[in-house]
Every structure is written in structure tokens, then in C-alpha cells.
Design a protein around this motif. Structure first.
Motif, PDB file in Angstrom:
ATOM      1  N   LYS A  67       0.834  -1.213   0.000  1.00 50.33           N
ATOM      2  CA  LYS A  67       0.000   0.000   0.000  1.00 50.33           C
ATOM      3  C   LYS A  67       0.863   1.255   0.000  1.00 50.33           C
ATOM      4  N   TYR A  68       2.121   1.095   0.441  1.00 48.52           N
ATOM      5  CA  TYR A  68       2.985   2.254   0.659  1.00 48.52           C
ATOM      6  C   TYR A  68       4.011   2.369  -0.474  1.00 48.52           C
ATOM      7  N   LYS A  69       4.319   3.630  -0.841  1.00 45.47           N
ATOM      8  CA  LYS A  69       5.281   3.830  -1.935  1.00 45.47           C
ATOM      9  C   LYS A  69       6.722   3.837  -1.444  1.00 45.47           C
ATOM     10  N   ASN A  70       6.927   4.289  -0.203  1.00 47.86           N
ATOM     11  CA  ASN A  70       8.297   4.400   0.311  1.00 47.86           C
ATOM     12  C   ASN A  70       8.315   4.286   1.845  1.00 47.86           C
ATOM     13  N   LEU A  71       9.558   4.362   2.389  1.00 45.81           N
ATOM     14  CA  LEU A  71       9.722   4.175   3.838  1.00 45.81           C
ATOM     15  C   LEU A  71       8.944   5.217   4.630  1.00 45.81           C
ATOM     16  N   SER A  72       8.945   6.451   4.157  1.00 48.77           N
ATOM     17  CA  SER A  72       8.262   7.465   4.971  1.00 48.77           C
ATOM     18  C   SER A  72       6.750   7.251   4.964  1.00 48.77           C
ATOM     19  N   GLU A  73       6.220   6.699   3.877  1.00 48.62           N
ATOM     20  CA  GLU A  73       4.768   6.380   3.892  1.00 48.62           C
ATOM     21  C   GLU A  73       4.463   5.246   4.878  1.00 48.62           C
ATOM     22  N   ILE A  74       5.397   4.281   4.945  1.00 50.93           N
ATOM     23  CA  ILE A  74       5.192   3.181   5.912  1.00 50.93           C
ATOM     24  C   ILE A  74       5.195   3.770   7.325  1.00 50.93           C
ATOM     25  N   ARG A  75       6.218   4.558   7.605  1.00 52.25           N
ATOM     26  CA  ARG A  75       6.348   5.100   8.967  1.00 52.25           C
ATOM     27  C   ARG A  75       5.163   5.999   9.318  1.00 52.25           C
ATOM     28  N   ALA A  76       4.687   6.737   8.326  1.00 53.52           N
ATOM     29  CA  ALA A  76       3.564   7.655   8.575  1.00 53.52           C
ATOM     30  C   ALA A  76       2.285   6.878   8.918  1.00 53.52           C
ATOM     31  N   ALA A  77       2.204   5.623   8.432  1.00 51.74           N
ATOM     32  CA  ALA A  77       0.998   4.825   8.708  1.00 51.74           C
ATOM     33  C   ALA A  77       0.967   4.318  10.153  1.00 51.74           C
ATOM     34  N   TYR A  78       2.113   4.392  10.845  1.00 52.08           N
ATOM     35  CA  TYR A  78       2.204   3.820  12.201  1.00 52.08           C
ATOM     36  C   TYR A  78       1.679   4.787  13.263  1.00 52.08           C
ATOM     37  N   GLN A  79       0.484   5.273  13.063  1.00 48.95           N
ATOM     38  CA  GLN A  79      -0.170   6.142  14.054  1.00 48.95           C
ATOM     39  C   GLN A  79      -1.390   5.376  14.529  1.00 48.95           C
ATOM     40  N   PHE A  80      -1.280   4.742  15.690  1.00 47.69           N
ATOM     41  CA  PHE A  80      -2.354   3.843  16.102  1.00 47.69           C
ATOM     42  C   PHE A  80      -3.258   4.497  17.146  1.00 47.69           C
ATOM     43  N   THR A  81      -4.520   4.052  17.121  1.00 47.13           N
ATOM     44  CA  THR A  81      -5.460   4.589  18.104  1.00 47.13           C
ATOM     45  C   THR A  81      -5.946   3.487  19.043  1.00 47.13           C
ATOM     46  N   SER A  82      -5.653   2.233  18.687  1.00 48.29           N
ATOM     47  CA  SER A  82      -6.144   1.084  19.466  1.00 48.29           C
ATOM     48  C   SER A  82      -5.394  -0.152  18.998  1.00 48.29           C
ATOM     49  N   LEU A  83      -5.612  -1.271  19.699  1.00 50.14           N
ATOM     50  CA  LEU A  83      -5.000  -2.542  19.281  1.00 50.14           C
ATOM     51  C   LEU A  83      -5.426  -2.882  17.847  1.00 50.14           C
ATOM     52  N   GLN A  84      -6.727  -2.744  17.548  1.00 44.68           N
ATOM     53  CA  GLN A  84      -7.206  -3.141  16.211  1.00 44.68           C
ATOM     54  C   GLN A  84      -6.576  -2.296  15.100  1.00 44.68           C
ATOM     55  N   SER A  85      -6.407  -1.011  15.365  1.00 43.76           N
ATOM     56  CA  SER A  85      -5.844  -0.144  14.314  1.00 43.76           C
ATOM     57  C   SER A  85      -4.404  -0.564  14.010  1.00 43.76           C
ATOM     58  N   PHE A  86      -3.710  -1.095  15.020  1.00 44.09           N
ATOM     59  CA  PHE A  86      -2.369  -1.640  14.800  1.00 44.09           C
ATOM     60  C   PHE A  86      -2.434  -2.969  14.051  1.00 44.09           C
ATOM     61  N   LEU A  87      -3.315  -3.858  14.493  1.00 43.11           N
ATOM     62  CA  LEU A  87      -3.361  -5.210  13.905  1.00 43.11           C
ATOM     63  C   LEU A  87      -3.636  -5.154  12.404  1.00 43.11           C
ATOM     64  N   ASP A  88      -4.485  -4.228  11.969  1.00 44.43           N
ATOM     65  CA  ASP A  88      -4.795  -4.115  10.538  1.00 44.43           C
ATOM     66  C   ASP A  88      -3.510  -3.876   9.731  1.00 44.43           C
ATOM     67  N   ILE A  89      -2.644  -3.036  10.264  1.00 43.92           N
ATOM     68  CA  ILE A  89      -1.402  -2.690   9.559  1.00 43.92           C
ATOM     69  C   ILE A  89      -0.354  -3.801   9.692  1.00 43.92           C
ATOM     70  N   TYR A  90      -0.362  -4.433  10.847  1.00 41.20           N
ATOM     71  CA  TYR A  90       0.585  -5.526  11.137  1.00 41.20           C
ATOM     72  C   TYR A  90       0.331  -6.733  10.212  1.00 41.20           C
ATOM     73  N   TYR A  91      -0.939  -7.077  10.002  1.00 46.99           N
ATOM     74  CA  TYR A  91      -1.247  -8.201   9.109  1.00 46.99           C
ATOM     75  C   TYR A  91      -0.937  -7.841   7.654  1.00 46.99           C
ATOM     76  N   GLU A  92      -1.146  -6.592   7.299  1.00 42.56           N
ATOM     77  CA  GLU A  92      -0.821  -6.107   5.945  1.00 42.56           C
ATOM     78  C   GLU A  92       0.695  -6.253   5.698  1.00 42.56           C
ATOM     79  N   GLY A  93       1.500  -5.831   6.668  1.00 46.79           N
ATOM     80  CA  GLY A  93       2.962  -5.899   6.538  1.00 46.79           C
ATOM     81  C   GLY A  93       3.452  -7.335   6.401  1.00 46.79           C
ATOM     82  N   ALA A  94       2.820  -8.250   7.140  1.00 48.28           N
ATOM     83  CA  ALA A  94       3.271  -9.651   7.157  1.00 48.28           C
ATOM     84  C   ALA A  94       3.112 -10.335   5.798  1.00 48.28           C
ATOM     85  N   LYS A  95       2.337  -9.716   4.904  1.00 48.62           N
ATOM     86  CA  LYS A  95       2.113 -10.332   3.580  1.00 48.62           C
ATOM     87  C   LYS A  95       3.382 -10.445   2.739  1.00 48.62           C
ATOM     88  N   VAL A  96       4.424  -9.695   3.083  1.00 53.76           N
ATOM     89  CA  VAL A  96       5.662  -9.782   2.292  1.00 53.76           C
ATOM     90  C   VAL A  96       6.465 -11.045   2.635  1.00 53.76           C
TER      91      VAL A  96
END
Ligand code: HPA
Ligand code: ZN
Length: 336
Positions: A42-71
């Protein structure tokens, strides 16, 4: 004002007991593996990845964590992931680690169980040989999925039983109480697995009671909400049931608004066998040494407190008594 340096923290040998290997996937490796495996992120570069790491709850983190694990696709990817984590352990003087992996995150994408565990195991064997770091694997079930899926995962793990010390329970907590997994934990126990479970991170103290009574676990992951129930806190103290606390994770996921508000010191003062851990360090802003350091600054921990925490990490581990005694003695002889 206590001034404890990173070097003093480094001198303490430490065990890490709450680390999701998929949560140690740094943005750089995520990009590299995406390219290597032809995966469009979903991200074009490192700064887009880092910018996505703004979590509001456990679920908001898990959504991104499972997305990352796809690599993570091939044995080599799981090897690289684990090796990078072990290098951080070496830097922080983490001499023993009990590592969670989430098979379902991978098998549900068609990656064979064997691919995952062979990659992890190969890195851990090399870590023992070249870095002197001992480790155990803890296979975690995803609690947002049905118990039947956990049973299937348990079955898939049996050919590799000797490589897996225990089972755990993670993912979305609220609405998925430990009792949902009573039968699969019972079956795993009969196969000789030890057990732990995430409980009382976002979920209520009743989930901690359930994890103890229904799942019969040996230690609790997070468990910070135990202080809301004085009877429970007393029970944990009396029975010496360990908590694997993850301070930077708790702040990132808004369990505490800031680290100064964290209840780690209160847990220690209540006589609870609390430990410090990093949880998902690539997402939460620090590996184990950084968690110790930030807590020292924010909570005013003394060298004595840090020695207690490092000692607790071995006491709470699944290491055999002689190895626990070895590390406890070394910590005892470090000046306070
Ligand atoms: N809680 C629940 N599930 C998880 C976590 C966590 O902190 N990290 C990775 N999976
Ligand atoms: Zn966790």
C-alpha cells in the motif's frame, strides 16, 4: 533525579518473553521483501510506511501488522526477519528470547507451516551458535478466528513439536474471551505444550481470571489491567504468576496516554512478577533496551528496580532451573 545510562542497562543480561517475530519486521526489510517477492505494498516508500504507524487502538495496529506480514513468503524471508531480530538482541544484551509466531497469518495465505518454522528455526540455531542467544518458540493462535482453526493449526504443528515450547493467544482481545479456546488449550497441554495468553491488555480483569482458570496458562501477556481487581492482583502476587508487560506498546496503542502514566512501578510495588518486553518493536518504537531505558526515565526506576526486572525476566522464563540460576547470579553481582 536518577541518571542511568544505556550502557548500564546493557550490562544487565536480559530475557525477552513477549516478542511477536512478525512485529520485528522493520520498514526497510518490508520494502526489500516486497521487491524480492513481487508484492505491491500500500505504501510507496519508507516514509509512507512510517507515517501509517499512528495507532489509536490494538485493532488499528493489527490491521497494519497483518498487511505488513504479507511480504513474508519464503523460508529465506522468515530467516532474514528472525536474524535481524537476533542482531538487536545482541545489541541489547538479550541472552534469551521466547518468541511468538502466528502460523495462521501465513498458512491462511497459502504459506506452508513448514516454510515458516524452518526459516525461524534456522535463524535461531545460528543465533545460538554465533551470537550465544538461546530461544524458544511459542506458537500463537489468532483469537479473532474460530477455535476450529486453532485446532487445525495445532495439528499442523505436531510434526515440529520438538521445536515449539508452548502455545499462546493473541490478536483482537475484546469480544474474544480466553474461554473461547478452552478445548484447544487442553488438547495442546496433552501434547506437552506449555501455555501463555494475552489477557488484560484492552480486555477486562475477568479475561485474566479466565486465562488462568480455563486455559491454565503459566504466565500472562500484558495483564496490566489486573490492578483494577485487588483480589486478582493479590492472587498474581501470591502465586508468583508472571506478567509480560510491554510499556512502549501500551503507549503506542493508547492503553496509557503517556509512559509517565504506566503502571509498571505499581505492579512491582504490589509484588507482582512483572517483566519488560518489546511486543512489536518495529511498530512501537523500540527494542528491549529502549523499553528499559524509556521506563527508567519516565518512571524514575533505580538500578535496583532494573535488577529486579532483569531477574524477573529469567525467573518468569521457561528456562530450566540451572540456567535461570546462572543468569540470576550474574545479575546479583552487578553493582546497584
Ligand atoms: N496484542 C494482541 N495481539 C498482538 C499483539 C498485541 O500486543 N501484537 C501482535 N499481535
Ligand atoms: Zn503481544
Amino acid at each position: 533525579m536518577i541518571n542511568i545510562s544505556k550502557d548500564q542497562i546493557k550490562k544487565l543480561p536480559k530475557a525477552e518473553l513477549h516478542l511477536h517475530i512478525e512485529g520485528s519486521l522493520e520498514p526497510e526489510l518490508m520494502m526489500k521483501l516486497a521487491k524480492r517477492n513481487n508484492i505491491t505494498l500500500k505504501y510507496k516508500n519508507l516514509s509512507e510506511i512510517r507515517a501509517a504507524y499512528q495507532f489509536t487502538s490494538l485493532q488499528s495496529f493489527l490491521d497494519i501488522y497483518y498487511e505488513g506480514a504479507k511480504v513474508l513468503m519464503h523460508e529465506e524471508d522468515f530467516f532474514d526477519l528472525t536474524w535481524d531480530y537476533l542482531l538487536h538482541c545482541k545489541d541489547d544484551n538479550v541472552v534469551h528470547s521466547e518468541i511468538f509466531f502466528d502460523p495462521q497469518t501465513h498458512t491462511d495465505r497459502g504459506i506452508p507451516f513448514a516454510t515458516v518454522i524452518h526459516g525461524l528455526r534456522r535463524a535461531l540455531d545460528l543465533g545460538k551458535k554465533e551470537l550465544g542467544i538461546s530461544s524458544y518458540l511459542i506458537m500463537s493462535f489468532l483469537r479473532h478466528l474460530p477455535e476450529a482453526n486453532a485446532f487445525k493449526t495445532l495439528e499442523q504443528s505436531l510434526p515440529f513439536k520438538d521445536w515449539i515450547k508452548g502455545i499462546g493467544l493473541d490478536s483482537s482481545e475484546v469480544g474474544h474471551p480466553p474461554s473461547k479456546f478452552t478445548r484447544v488449550f487442553e488438547a495442546a497441554r496433552q501434547h506437552g505444550f506449555l501455555s501463555v495468553a494475552h489477557a488484560g491488555e484492552e480486555g477486562p480483569p475477568e479475561y485474566i481470571w479466565e486465562a488462568l482458570e480455563s486455559l491454565k496458562i503459566q504466565r500472562i501477556d500484558h495483564g496490566i489491567r489486573c490492578l483494577e481487581d485487588p483480589k486478582l492482583a493479590q492472587h498474581l502476587t501470591r502465586k508468583r504468576i508472571p506478567l509480560t508487560v510491554c510499556p512502549l506498546s501500551n503507549v503506542k496503542l493508547k492503553v496509557f496516554q503517556k509512559l509517565d502514566d504506566h503502571n509498571l512501578k505499581k505492579l512491582l510495588d504490589a509484588g507482582i512478577l512483572a517483566t519488560i518486553n518489546s511486543d512489536d518493536p518495529a511498530y512501537f518504537g523500540g527494542y528491549l533496551g529502549e523499553n528499559y531505558f524509556q521506563c527508567t526515565k519516565s518512571l524514575g526506576l533505580s538500578m535496583r528496580d532494573l535488577k529486579v526486572l532483569a531477574s524477573n525476566s529469567f525467573t518468569a522464563s521457561f528456562l530450566p532451573p540451572n540456567e535461570k540460576a546462572h543468569w540470576l547470579k550474574i545479575i546479583e553481582h552487578i553493582s546497584a
